[in-house]
Design an enzyme around this catalytic site. Structure first.
Site, PDB file in Angstrom:
ATOM      1  N   HIS A 108     -13.718  60.030  -6.760  1.00  0.00           N
ATOM      2  CA  HIS A 108     -12.756  59.191  -5.849  1.00  0.00           C
ATOM      3  C   HIS A 108     -11.645  59.958  -5.436  1.00  0.00           C
ATOM      4  O   HIS A 108     -11.042  60.713  -6.302  1.00  0.00           O
ATOM      5  CB  HIS A 108     -12.629  57.901  -6.589  1.00  0.00           C
ATOM      6  CG  HIS A 108     -11.821  58.132  -8.001  1.00  0.00           C
ATOM      7  ND1 HIS A 108     -12.801  58.445  -8.992  1.00  0.00           N
ATOM      8  CD2 HIS A 108     -10.795  58.169  -8.566  1.00  0.00           C
ATOM      9  CE1 HIS A 108     -11.908  58.291 -10.089  1.00  0.00           C
ATOM     10  NE2 HIS A 108     -10.574  58.163  -9.771  1.00  0.00           N
ATOM     11  N   HIS A 110      -7.572  58.954  -4.538  1.00  0.00           N
ATOM     12  CA  HIS A 110      -6.579  58.017  -4.553  1.00  0.00           C
ATOM     13  C   HIS A 110      -5.825  58.148  -3.195  1.00  0.00           C
ATOM     14  O   HIS A 110      -5.414  59.212  -3.133  1.00  0.00           O
ATOM     15  CB  HIS A 110      -5.696  58.072  -5.641  1.00  0.00           C
ATOM     16  CG  HIS A 110      -6.304  57.893  -7.030  1.00  0.00           C
ATOM     17  ND1 HIS A 110      -5.966  56.748  -7.856  1.00  0.00           N
ATOM     18  CD2 HIS A 110      -6.875  58.799  -7.990  1.00  0.00           C
ATOM     19  CE1 HIS A 110      -6.653  57.039  -8.850  1.00  0.00           C
ATOM     20  NE2 HIS A 110      -7.340  58.237  -9.183  1.00  0.00           N
TER      21      HIS A 110
HETATM   22  P1  5GP Z   1      -8.796  58.071 -12.345  1.00  0.00           P
HETATM   23  O1  5GP Z   1     -10.400  58.358 -12.921  1.00  0.00           O
HETATM   24  O2  5GP Z   1      -8.684  58.949 -10.966  1.00  0.00           O
HETATM   25  O3  5GP Z   1      -7.916  58.555 -13.388  1.00  0.00           O
HETATM   26  O4  5GP Z   1      -8.442  56.644 -12.151  1.00  0.00           O
HETATM   27  C1  5GP Z   1      -9.356  55.680 -11.650  1.00  0.00           C
HETATM   28  C2  5GP Z   1      -8.844  54.541 -10.928  1.00  0.00           C
HETATM   29  O5  5GP Z   1      -9.544  53.484 -10.688  1.00  0.00           O
HETATM   30  C3  5GP Z   1      -7.548  54.113 -11.503  1.00  0.00           C
HETATM   31  O6  5GP Z   1      -6.262  54.043 -10.795  1.00  0.00           O
HETATM   32  C4  5GP Z   1      -7.601  52.506 -11.776  1.00  0.00           C
HETATM   33  O7  5GP Z   1      -6.617  51.727 -11.586  1.00  0.00           O
HETATM   34  C5  5GP Z   1      -8.753  52.238 -10.886  1.00  0.00           C
HETATM   35  N1  5GP Z   1      -9.846  51.322 -11.452  1.00  0.00           N
HETATM   36  C6  5GP Z   1     -10.480  51.343 -12.737  1.00  0.00           C
HETATM   37  N2  5GP Z   1     -11.457  50.064 -12.623  1.00  0.00           N
HETATM   38  C7  5GP Z   1     -11.265  49.541 -11.552  1.00  0.00           C
HETATM   39  C8  5GP Z   1     -12.168  48.535 -11.041  1.00  0.00           C
HETATM   40  O8  5GP Z   1     -12.819  47.818 -11.566  1.00  0.00           O
HETATM   41  N3  5GP Z   1     -11.910  48.400  -9.629  1.00  0.00           N
HETATM   42  C9  5GP Z   1     -11.031  48.960  -8.959  1.00  0.00           C
HETATM   43  N4  5GP Z   1     -10.771  48.717  -7.546  1.00  0.00           N
HETATM   44  N5  5GP Z   1     -10.196  49.935  -9.313  1.00  0.00           N
HETATM   45  C10 5GP Z   1     -10.411  50.341 -10.830  1.00  0.00           C
END
Ligand code: 5GP
Length: 144
Positions: A108, A110
């Site tokens: 993903h 951001h």
């Molecule tokens: P990373 O894996 O890049 O550290 O971040 C994962 C991102 O996914 C985080 O910013 C977190 O806030 C977001 N996130 C985690 N669980 C969910 C979810 O169930 N729904 C959504 N829309 N975002 C999520």
């Protein structure tokens, strides 16, 4: 080259569940290859995520053809989010493996609108109000 242990993609991750419609999301954009939705713990107003529909843990195991279809969508949404939130800049972030800050193991990107002098909230901090996320998604959709 030194051999690195490879961790397989696990389709029980939360974004794979969103893609299968098993849990909800506040959608901003969708096409045949890509889905974009609001981050539930935004670091700034308008923080959204862009994911390919094809599963990979992160950029390290992603198919280059999938990346080639995803990046134009990241760009399109970055431009729309900048306009929608009258941002001074756009932060695009993508983490690979826990050591780099990754917490959800489906690739993903951001997209976070930034304003001069406004600090980011913590990564994976507080859950946002869903009605506010819906309003923010609408603003970005209007700018697409
Ligand atoms: P990373 O894996 O890049 O550290 O971040 C994962 C991102 O996914 C985080 O910013 C977190 O806030 C977001 N996130 C985690 N669980 C969910 C979810 O169930 N729904 C959504 N829309 N975002 C999520």
């Amino acid at each position: 080259m030194r051999e690195q242990p490879v961790t397989a993609y696990d389709d029980n991750n939360i974004f794979a569940k969103i893609l299968r419609g098993e849990i909800p999301c506040v959608k901003v954009y969708e096409d045949d290859h890509t889905l974009a939705f609001m981050d539930v713990m935004p670091q700034a107003p308008g923080h959204l995520l862009v994911i390919p529909k094809t599963g990979s843990r992160n950029i390290l195991d992603a198919d280059p053809d999938v990346l080639a279809k995803t990046i134009p969508v990241v760009q399109k949404l970055a431009v729309a989010a900048k306009e929608a939130f009258d941002a001074d800049g756009i932060y695009v972030a993508q983490f690979n493996e826990p050591a780099a800050g990754q917490t959800v193991f489906h690739l993903h990107f951001h997209i976070v609108p930034r304003k001069d002098g406004e600090p980011l909230k913590p990564h994976s901090g507080a859950m946002a109000d869903v009605e506010m996320l819906k309003a923010h998604a609408e603003k970005i959709k209007q700018a697409l």
